[in-house]
Design a protein around this motif. Sequence first.
Motif, PDB file in Angstrom:
ATOM      1  N   GLU A 151      44.233  44.807  39.727  1.00 41.51           N
ATOM      2  CA  GLU A 151      42.833  44.912  40.314  1.00 41.51           C
ATOM      3  C   GLU A 151      41.786  44.403  39.419  1.00 41.51           C
ATOM      4  OE1 GLU A 151      40.008  44.742  42.479  1.00 41.51           O
ATOM      5  OE2 GLU A 151      41.576  45.916  43.413  1.00 41.51           O
ATOM      6  N   SER A 152      41.712  44.732  38.050  1.00 39.81           N
ATOM      7  CA  SER A 152      40.519  44.577  37.202  1.00 39.81           C
ATOM      8  C   SER A 152      40.719  43.294  36.558  1.00 39.81           C
ATOM      9  CB  SER A 152      40.786  45.524  36.030  1.00 39.81           C
ATOM     10  OG  SER A 152      41.975  45.131  35.258  1.00 39.81           O
ATOM     11  N   ARG A 270      34.501  45.297  38.255  1.00 44.89           N
ATOM     12  CA  ARG A 270      35.811  44.835  37.578  1.00 44.89           C
ATOM     13  C   ARG A 270      35.683  44.795  35.916  1.00 44.89           C
ATOM     14  NH1 ARG A 270      36.620  41.649  42.076  1.00 44.89           N
ATOM     15  NH2 ARG A 270      38.042  42.694  43.551  1.00 44.89           N
TER      16      ARG A 270
END
Length: 383
Positions: A151-152, A270
């Motif tokens: 995700e990040s 993020r």
Amino acid sequence: MSEKHPYFRRKTPQELLNEIAEEKRGKLKLYVGAAPGVGKSYKMLQDAYDLKLEGIDVAIGLIECHGRKETEELIKDIEVVPLKEMNYKGSIFRELNVDAIIQRMPKVIVIDELAHTNIPGSKNKKRYMDVEEILNAGINVMSAVNIQHLESVHDIVQQITGVAVRERVPDLFVQDAHEIQLIDVTPETLRKRLADGKIYASEKIEQSLTHFFTVTNLSSLRELALREVADDVDEKIEQISGNLMYGPIGVHEKILVCVGYGPTAEKLIRRGWRMANRLKAQLYILNVTKNSPEAFSQEKRERTEQWKILASQFNAVFLLEQEGSRKPAQVIIDIAKQYHITQILLGQSARTRWEEIRKGSIVNTIMRKTENIDIHIVSDGRS
């Protein structure tokens, strides 16, 4: 007599219950690669086969061979738990059979393609959620994922490749893995595998070589994978070798990400998580709004829910604050003081130069009215 350090206090009943649950939970081993075709599934099956030879009860929950003969050969001697057939829009799809795996209860289960999104109507929305359920049942899991599904790193990967990856796995889930193994090959080797037809079908080879599988893309993704796995190793070493006499290393930095309804809010979140993760800091996400949530449009409600989901994935505190009679800068200042924030992330101001002259710069106001807070301005350019 000297006073005992707080680290040696008696544990609460809930803490003891959490420890017992953790001991019963299965362990997750992750095979991470920079791109498809590096050999994650093959290495995972090799390790599973070695465990079987040692007398350990191993089964396959799901494996994606993509027509690779070497991978298919390794499956023959390992038990496969049948997939669950599901009807969706008149077509039959096969998904991981979570209930059958838990009923079978092997010591180790192999589950490929961790970032996969399940067919609507499945027990869980995402495969990593299936894996979470299986781990909680006390079964050890071996799984594989490519670095672009983390995700990040979504914005970084989009900047590198020009591709927005839709299927993503929360960083906290990956960080809970008991072991992470990087499966690494050079970009040149990977391109040769692709050209030889060992990754995709022949009709996809030429397009892949000139688009996603360029040397530049693969080199950048490889560097990203190496760095992410190295960070995970550093964190685990720190947890093990920290000064245990005084307990785990504490969190000192507190990071506040301020988001609006522009196109880059998720990118800011993020970026904030990556900073917080490296600094071992608590992350806060703030949205300053003029109206109460009840008066939000459908679009604003959906965006707010999306931020809350991201905040949950990143173990962050989500704050929705009304302006009232305050200006947005003052709201940020008040929140920063209330939560003892040490770093603030802001998107590049949408105000024109003339508006800043008339209304004042948010950044300048925050700097003038706070002390010992670092302010980071993140470009609004899409990644």
